[in-house]
Design an enzyme around this catalytic site. Structure first.
Site, mmCIF file in Angstrom:
data_model
loop_
_atom_site.group_PDB
_atom_site.id
_atom_site.type_symbol
_atom_site.label_atom_id
_atom_site.label_comp_id
_atom_site.label_asym_id
_atom_site.label_seq_id
_atom_site.Cartn_x
_atom_site.Cartn_y
_atom_site.Cartn_z
ATOM 1 N N CYS A 83 -20.825 16.312 -10.888
ATOM 2 C CA CYS A 83 -22.075 17.059 -10.723
ATOM 3 C C CYS A 83 -22.286 18.104 -11.816
ATOM 4 C CB CYS A 83 -22.117 17.713 -9.345
ATOM 5 S SG CYS A 83 -20.732 18.834 -9.005
ATOM 6 N N HIS A 110 -29.412 16.858 -7.693
ATOM 7 C CA HIS A 110 -27.982 16.948 -7.986
ATOM 8 C C HIS A 110 -27.339 15.575 -7.881
ATOM 9 C CE1 HIS A 110 -26.987 17.379 -3.485
ATOM 10 N NE2 HIS A 110 -28.299 17.450 -3.553
ATOM 11 N N HIS A 155 -20.082 22.850 -6.560
ATOM 12 C CA HIS A 155 -21.082 21.783 -6.627
ATOM 13 C C HIS A 155 -22.292 22.295 -7.399
ATOM 14 C CE1 HIS A 155 -23.020 18.094 -5.746
ATOM 15 N NE2 HIS A 155 -23.985 18.642 -5.046
#
Length: 221
Positions: A148, A38, A26
């Protein structure tokens, strides 16, 4: 992969942490003061808009406990701001590398850890991240085509590739695709070539897009 400590973090850094036994990672942009911007798909399945892979990746992105600083962010879609603890969710933190040589890129053990593209100045990176946070303007989340890693790399470079690209934009998306998985398992040398060819630093269809234009496009879509 380069582990980075909190003491060495700088505003504008692209950071990431591994999830699900290092199957995927991530990514986000650190903006200072223990805050990370994010991009997430959330954990609530939306009929007709989510794939199994989207749900698989989204469920382990965020801290599963309600944070007194951030509140309950598990059900939030899109561009969000979290404290560093929630972003990391107890995992180690790594620094994504920019402007690496093709040989260094190919030599990485895992995709989605670096790019040959150079980073823009930190103030521009932070501006893009905050603008996208304000307008939630990075489009619909998709684990392979709009994720992401794509968000963080866009903030760092303002580079985008065509929406019709079936292999996605990011290194880990290429790895998770059928082509990437098969080549990684059966043809490692081919796999490295596939990852390099998909990198935004070498792609001929990568173009600079201002964050204002990107948000306008997302609203028109």
């Amino acid at each position: 992969m380069e582990i980075i400590s909190r003491e060495d973090l700088k505003a504008g850094d692209h950071i990431y942490s591994w999830r699900k036994a290092k199957i995927y990672s991530h990514h986000g942009i650190y903006i200072g003061n223990e805050k990370v911007i994010h991009y997430t798909g959330g954990v609530v399945k939306k009929t007709g808009t989510r794939t199994l892979l989207d749900n698989f990746t989204s469920h382990s992105v965020m801290n599963q406990k309600t944070c007194p600083k951030c509140g309950d962010q598990l059900k939030i879609d899109g561009v969000i701001s979290s404290c560093l603890d929630c972003f990391l969710a107890g995992r180690k933190m790594y620094l994504f590398q920019y402007n690496v040589s093709p040989s260094v890129f190919i030599g990485q053990r895992r995709p989605g850890t670096c790019t040959t593209a150079p980073s823009d100045p930190c103030d521009e990176v932070i501006y893009r991240a905050k603008f996208l946070l304000l307008h939630n303007g990075f489009g619909a989340y998709h684990a392979l085509e709009n994720n992401c890693e794509d968000f963080a790399k866009y903030c760092k470079t303002s580079l985008l590739v065509g929406k019709n690209d079936v292999h996605g934009r990011g290194g880990q998306a290429t790895s998770l695709s059928v082509v990437g998985f098969v080549s990684h398992v059966f043809m490692p040398k081919v796999s490295k070539a596939v990852h390099l060819a998909a990198d935004i630093g070498v792609r001929e269809d990568a173009e600079k897009v201002s964050v204002e234009d990107l948000v306008a496009r997302s609203k028109e879509a």
